[in-house]
Design a protein around this motif. Structure first.
Motif, short mmCIF file in Angstrom:
data_model
loop_
_atom_site.label_atom_id
_atom_site.label_comp_id
_atom_site.label_asym_id
_atom_site.label_seq_id
_atom_site.Cartn_x
_atom_site.Cartn_y
_atom_site.Cartn_z
N TRP A 66 32.36 48.75 43.23
CA TRP A 66 34.17 49.01 43.59
C TRP A 66 34.64 47.94 42.13
O TRP A 66 35.31 48.65 41.76
CB TRP A 66 34.66 47.30 44.94
N TYR B 225 29.24 43.16 39.63
CA TYR B 225 29.70 41.81 40.68
C TYR B 225 30.18 43.23 41.81
O TYR B 225 30.79 44.02 41.38
CB TYR B 225 31.30 41.26 39.92
N MET C 93 29.98 32.68 40.49
CA MET C 93 31.20 33.32 39.14
C MET C 93 31.03 32.76 37.75
O MET C 93 31.28 33.34 37.00
CB MET C 93 32.61 33.71 40.12
N ARG D 165 28.05 34.55 35.48
CA ARG D 165 28.94 35.52 35.90
C ARG D 165 29.31 35.66 34.24
O ARG D 165 28.83 36.19 33.50
CB ARG D 165 29.94 35.68 36.52
N ASN E 200 35.93 37.50 49.57
CA ASN E 200 34.14 38.17 48.73
C ASN E 200 34.75 38.58 47.51
O ASN E 200 34.03 38.46 46.56
CB ASN E 200 35.19 39.71 48.86
N GLY E 201 35.82 37.89 46.74
CA GLY E 201 36.21 37.16 45.23
C GLY E 201 36.22 38.92 44.33
O GLY E 201 36.14 38.62 43.20
N VAL E 202 36.28 39.21 44.53
CA VAL E 202 36.57 40.88 43.70
C VAL E 202 37.65 40.49 43.10
O VAL E 202 37.98 41.12 41.60
CB VAL E 202 37.29 41.78 44.41
N MET F 18 39.00 37.76 42.07
CA MET F 18 38.44 36.42 41.22
C MET F 18 37.76 37.22 40.01
O MET F 18 37.68 37.13 38.53
CB MET F 18 37.76 35.11 41.88
N GLY F 19 37.23 38.14 40.49
CA GLY F 19 36.01 39.09 39.03
C GLY F 19 37.48 39.56 38.25
O GLY F 19 37.00 39.90 37.27
N ILE F 20 37.82 39.40 38.83
CA ILE F 20 38.95 41.09 37.70
C ILE F 20 39.43 40.36 36.93
O ILE F 20 39.88 40.07 35.74
CB ILE F 20 40.23 42.55 37.87
N ASP G 202 41.00 31.63 42.76
CA ASP G 202 39.04 30.64 42.35
C ASP G 202 39.12 31.34 44.18
O ASP G 202 39.81 30.99 44.54
CB ASP G 202 40.45 29.47 42.12
N VAL G 203 37.74 31.51 44.57
CA VAL G 203 37.61 31.60 46.25
C VAL G 203 36.51 30.18 46.29
O VAL G 203 35.42 29.77 44.96
CB VAL G 203 36.56 32.50 46.13
N ARG H 239 46.07 42.49 34.74
CA ARG H 239 44.83 42.37 35.17
C ARG H 239 44.73 41.75 37.31
O ARG H 239 44.23 42.33 37.81
CB ARG H 239 43.53 41.59 34.76
N SER I 253 42.70 46.30 43.51
CA SER I 253 41.25 46.52 44.16
C SER I 253 41.39 45.72 45.25
O SER I 253 39.27 45.55 45.53
CB SER I 253 40.59 46.34 42.47
#
Ligand SMILES: Cc1cc2nc3c(=O)[nH]c(=O)nc-3n(C[C@H](O)[C@H](O)[C@H](O)COP(=O)(O)OP(=O)(O)OC[C@H]3O[C@@H](n4cnc5c(N)ncnc54)[C@H](O)[C@@H]3O)c2cc1C
Ligand code: SF4
Lengths: 397, 65
Positions: free
Chosen positions: A292, A325, A381, A384, B13-15, B17-19, B25-26, B47, B54
């Motif tokens: 995703w 991820y 994270m 990552r 789930n931190g999506v 945070m991934g972006i 911050d989770v 972003r 997202s």
């Protein structure tokens, strides 16, 4: 002069690209060919919250596109072919649409082995319609067989158990989630599903279905056993939707082949999301990522490179480098993976106690390439970022 | 720019945070922390908007200043 941009694919990669193109190329007409009768929706929720009836269809819809909507045309048809001239697409209804630029974001579809087709009560899970059909057949409290112990199969098994249904899962291999997690957690996933009441049949080969009046009655295995079933859900992997590009000259090899800028082998044609196999500069290899977050980031990155080419704004042009991820949610456990573990030569389980749950690091030639953790989002994270920084240092060296 | 989190829905789930790790911050209890002040940087803000789109559970909402 107005430019015409066609975006093919109505899910997250297409959505992110359309949003970015509308913002960055003010004079473009955008035609978004979605192949969908629904608006763009969240797929990850289909096997999790939606399957558990914790949310409904309206909760799945992605936000609408903003901007001057007079410049955006949304078409629910599919692209049937791309003209060999590379300048127009032909839709399923025969309409031809010319373009200055095309983004291929047609994603992937569920693989359904022949022996599982054409029988009532047997479903793959890829689309909202699949999910609705599965949910509708849960009302009679069926006995469920899940075929496949990958991400979709395991999430479905977890959701069905959460609903209190009787579930048997059949997997050819001796472990669950082998491909996504590279076997790093040993028997963790087997124990997790067994402890939650799933009957696991490991090393099980499905031979055919037992059928009663057109409806599934059971699953027959190669060793002669039959498992009773009123509902069969199938997680047998997916394949990229590239059939419509045949004969167009766009290079396809398990996905649309792209360079680091997400440009395909044909000028003015780009690709993003599950359908794209691009050269990831972080790893220096071609990869196709089916997550995703990747669909979102890649859709946006491709749109920026497209905008750079159309408008001449070179500052928008950027190579797309990413540490993939994804997460999975099974029985409330947050399972996360960062990086690309394929080709690793060493896995290390973290026993330092620093992470609140199991944590694995994957190495190749001494370099950290991936990490996976359970209920440990912060440290995952952090790893990552570490993978990204080490890659950057390596490129600079 | 202000972000509202639907706490009933967010499952950590931190999506996001991934972006946009600068903003989301989770923590290890799967609780999402969101930065109070989001810098004016247009790239970061783009972003942040992308994180909102997202979020697989659609748990984030944006209020522009
Ligand atoms: C049940 C399920 C659960 C998932 N859970 C997770 C998860 O927990 N975490 C995670 O990271 N990822 C998860 N994924 C994967 C994630 O959903 C995908 O990576 C993501 O949807 C890819 O987006 P995409 O836009 O590239 O393609 P897709 O979502 O595959 O969409 C493709 C789009 O293209 C359209 N299309 C296809 N052919 C044509 C054509 N010829 N012309 C026009 N349009 C066409 C389709 O209608 C569709 O709109 C899950 C997927 C599923 C199915
Ligand atoms: S992406 Fe959504 S659900 Fe996930 S942590 Fe962020 S807000 Fe919560």
């Amino acid at each position: 002069m107005t430019h015409r941009i066609v975006v093919a694919g109505g899910s997250l990669a297409g959505h992110s690209a359309v949003a970015e193109l509308m913002a960055l190329v003010p004079d473009a007409d955008v035609v978004w060919v979605t192949g969908e009768r629904h608006r763009a929706y969240s797929k990850p929720a289909l096997s999790k919250e939606f399957m558990q009836a914790r949310n409904e269809i309206a909760d799945l819809m992605l936000p609408g596109i903003e901007g001057d909507l007079g410049r955006l045309r949304i078409v629910s048809e599919s692209c049937a072919s791309l003209d060999p001239s590379g300048q127009s697409v032909v839709l399923g209804n025969g309409e031809r649409i010319g373009f200055d630029q095309l983004l291929v974001a047609t994603g992937a579809r569920a693989r359904m082995p022949d022996i599982l087709q054409g029988v009532g009560g047997v479903f793959p899970l890829r689309t909202l319609d699949d999910a609705v059909a599965i949910r509708e057949s849960l009302a009679g409290k069926p006995k469920v067989v899940v075929i496949g112990g990958g991400l979709i199969g395991c999430e479905l098994a977890a959701s069905m158990r959460t609903l209190g249904l009787e579930v048997t899962l059949v997997e050819q291999l001796q472990s669950l989630l082998e491909r996504p997690f590279g076997g790093a957690f040993g028997t963790y996933f087997l124990d997790l599903h067994r402890d939650n009441g799933v009957e696991l049949i490991m090393g099980g080969m499905v031979e055919r279905l037992a059928v009663d009046n057109g409806w599934v009655a059971g699953v027959k295995l190669a060793d002669g056993t039959t498992i009773d079933a009123q509902l069969v859900v199938v997680g047998a992997g997916s394949e990229p939707c590239t059939h419509w590009l045949e004969g167009s000259g766009v290079a396809v090899d398990n996905g649309v082949v792209c360079d680091t800028y997400l440009a395909t082998s044909r000028p003015a044609i780009f690709a993003a999301g599950d359908v794209a196999r691009w050269m990831n500069p972080v790893y220096g290899i071609q990869m196709r990522v089916e997550h995703w977050t990747n669909a979102s980031a890649q859709g946006r990155a491709a749109a920026r490179n497209m905008a750079a080419a159309l408008t001449g704004r070179q500052e928008l042009r950027k190579a797309f480098g990413d540490v993939p991820y994804f997460w999975s949610d099974q029985y409330g456990q947050k399972i996360q993976m960062v990086g690309w573990h394929q080709g690793h030569d060493h896995v290390e389980l973290d026993r330092s106690g620093e992470a609140p749950g199991p944590l694995a690091r994957f190495y190749r030639d001494g370099r950290l390439v991936a990490a996976a953790g359970i209920n440990a989002p912060r440290i995952v994270m952090k790893l990552r970022r570490q993978i990204e920084e080490e890659a950057r240092a390596l490129q600079a060296a | 720019m202000k972000i509202i989190v639907d706490r009933q829905r967010c499952d950590g789930n931190g999506v996001c945070m991934g972006i946009a790790p600068e903003v989301f911050d989770v923590d290890d209890d799967l609780y999402l922390h969101v930065a109070e002040n989001i810098p004016e940087d247009p790239e970061l803000r783009a972003r942040v908007r992308q994180s909102i789109t997202s979020c697989p559970i659609l748990a984030l909402k944006l209020v522009e200043d």
